[in-house]
Scaffold this active site. Structure first.
Site, PDB file in Angstrom:
ATOM      1  CB  CYS A   4      -1.548  -9.039  -0.991  1.00  0.00           C
ATOM      2  SG  CYS A   4      -2.667  -7.876  -0.230  1.00  0.00           S
ATOM      3  CB  VAL A  59      -3.239   3.668  -3.497  1.00  0.00           C
ATOM      4  CG1 VAL A  59      -2.762   4.207  -2.155  1.00  0.00           C
ATOM      5  CG2 VAL A  59      -4.168   4.665  -4.179  1.00  0.00           C
ATOM      6  CB  SER A 115     -11.151  -1.725   1.937  1.00  0.00           C
ATOM      7  OG  SER A 115      -9.850  -1.359   2.324  1.00  0.00           O
ATOM      8  CG  ASN A 131      -9.657  -6.337  -4.731  1.00  0.00           C
ATOM      9  OD1 ASN A 131      -9.664  -5.136  -5.030  1.00  0.00           O
ATOM     10  ND2 ASN A 131      -8.902  -6.824  -3.776  1.00  0.00           N
ATOM     11  CB  THR A 132      -9.525  -3.294  -8.702  1.00  0.00           C
ATOM     12  OG1 THR A 132      -8.323  -3.762  -8.075  1.00  0.00           O
ATOM     13  CG2 THR A 132     -10.134  -2.185  -7.873  1.00  0.00           C
ATOM     14  CG  LEU A 142      -2.397  -2.622  -0.173  1.00  0.00           C
ATOM     15  CD1 LEU A 142      -1.884  -4.031   0.070  1.00  0.00           C
ATOM     16  CD2 LEU A 142      -3.861  -2.514   0.207  1.00  0.00           C
ATOM     17  CE  LYS A 146      -5.250   4.208   3.836  1.00  0.00           C
ATOM     18  NZ  LYS A 146      -4.512   5.465   3.595  1.00  0.00           N
ATOM     19  N   GLY A 147      -6.991  -0.464   3.687  1.00  0.00           N
ATOM     20  CA  GLY A 147      -6.148  -1.633   3.896  1.00  0.00           C
ATOM     21  C   GLY A 147      -5.087  -1.427   4.963  1.00  0.00           C
TER      22      GLY A 147
END
Length: 303
Positions: free
Chosen positions: A130, A71, A21, A192-193, A73, A45-46
């Site tokens: 999140c 970015v 994503s 995830n990152t 989201l 994308k999210g």
């Protein structure tokens, strides 16, 4: 040709290669470069309940063997997705999967329930990295309780394949993975990152407007590989591996570590045809070693 097909829950994929994503748009953007229907799954994308403008610029920075992004989201919200984007992508002949994000459990639940009604979206990927605005900004995915709570709530309204994307910014990722499984996840994707930062020494300023951001790319692969290996031994549901996969050899390593499928992210920015090259490379590996199915190498690491 070896059999590259894999299953993630009820999701049937022609091969184990997916896109991560935020790195592949809505798939359409890459249609000029490759036949996107040949990809096992495309994670768009999210998507959030309401429109998000994202963070101020600059929000991307290159780092040694990787990149940082903040970015934030940016997207136009789930209702815009349903009305304007879904009609354009619903007939693409592969698994179109929506990454769902939120700042409160109610946001996740409502977004997931809306997407549940879209016939040609067979799965969602729940981004639990999140921040929970009702719990002081701590991400849902950094505690087992927080992870299980949000996954359980979404599971009640979402009836198709539920993939949960895990944050690596935790002490014990296996604990979070087991919590997601207990909450009803059909699969977990990781990593995830990683949280990182970069500085412009001459200006004495951070390179990102948010100071810190998510690090991805080749540099994170050893960490991602280790976490995938640990999680694959800790849960009974399929694991999707991602983090620094830049070529077919990287992908095979994740499969050997226990991943049933993989996602390619940052490499898409470098080579828009990388997904098909990796698919062909996995097939070549299986042929060279005499394997008839990709399942023969999933979790086949000898230690």
């Amino acid at each position: 040709m070896a059999d590259l097909s894999v299953n993630i829950g009820e999701l049937q994929m022609k091969n184990p290669v997916m896109t991560a994503s935020g790195t592949f748009g809505y798939g359409e953007e890459f249609a000029d470069f490759i036949d996107i229907a040949r990809i096992g799954g495309i994670i768009v994308k999210g998507t959030t309940l309401h429109k998000r403008e994202g963070n101020p610029y600059p929000r991307m920075a290159e780092t040694p063997s990787g990149m940082l992004n903040a970015v934030g989201l940016q997207n136009k919200g789930v209702h815009y997705f349903v009305e304007h984007i879904y009609p354009r992508i619903k007939d693409i002949q592969t698994n179109m999967i929506v990454n769902v994000s939120g700042s409160a459990i109610e946001d996740y639940v409502e977004t997931a329930s809306i997407i549940n009604e879209l016939v040609n979206i067979p799965a969602i990927e729940l981004n639990i990295s999140c921040p929970n605005v009702k719990q002081g900004g701590m991400a849902f995915g950094v505690t087992a309780r927080g992870a299980e709570e949000v996954v359980s709530a979404v599971r009640k309204v979402y009836k198709k394949t539920l993939i949960v994307k895990l944050s690596p910014n935790v002490t014990d990722i296996t604990e979070i993975a087991r919590a997601a499984e207990a909450g009803g996840a059909d699969s977990v994707s990781l990593i995830n990152t990683l949280l990182g930062m970069a500085i412009d020494a001459e200006r004495r300023r951070p390179l990102l407007s948010t100071v810190t951001g998510g690090m991805s790319g080749a540099a994170v692969k050893p960490i991602a590989l280790r976490m995938v290996w640990q999680v694959a031994k800790s849960v009974k549901i399929p694991v999707i591996g991602l983090g620094g996969i830049m070529n077919a050899r990287d992908a095979v390593e994740f499969l050997l570590a226990g991943a049933t499928a993989i996602q390619i992210g940052t490499a898409n920015f470098i080579d828009p045809t990388i997904t098909l090259k990796v698919t062909e490379g996995i097939n070549d590996y299986l042929d060279r070693h005499g394997y008839k199915s990709v399942y023969e190498i999933i979790g086949a690491l000898e230690v």
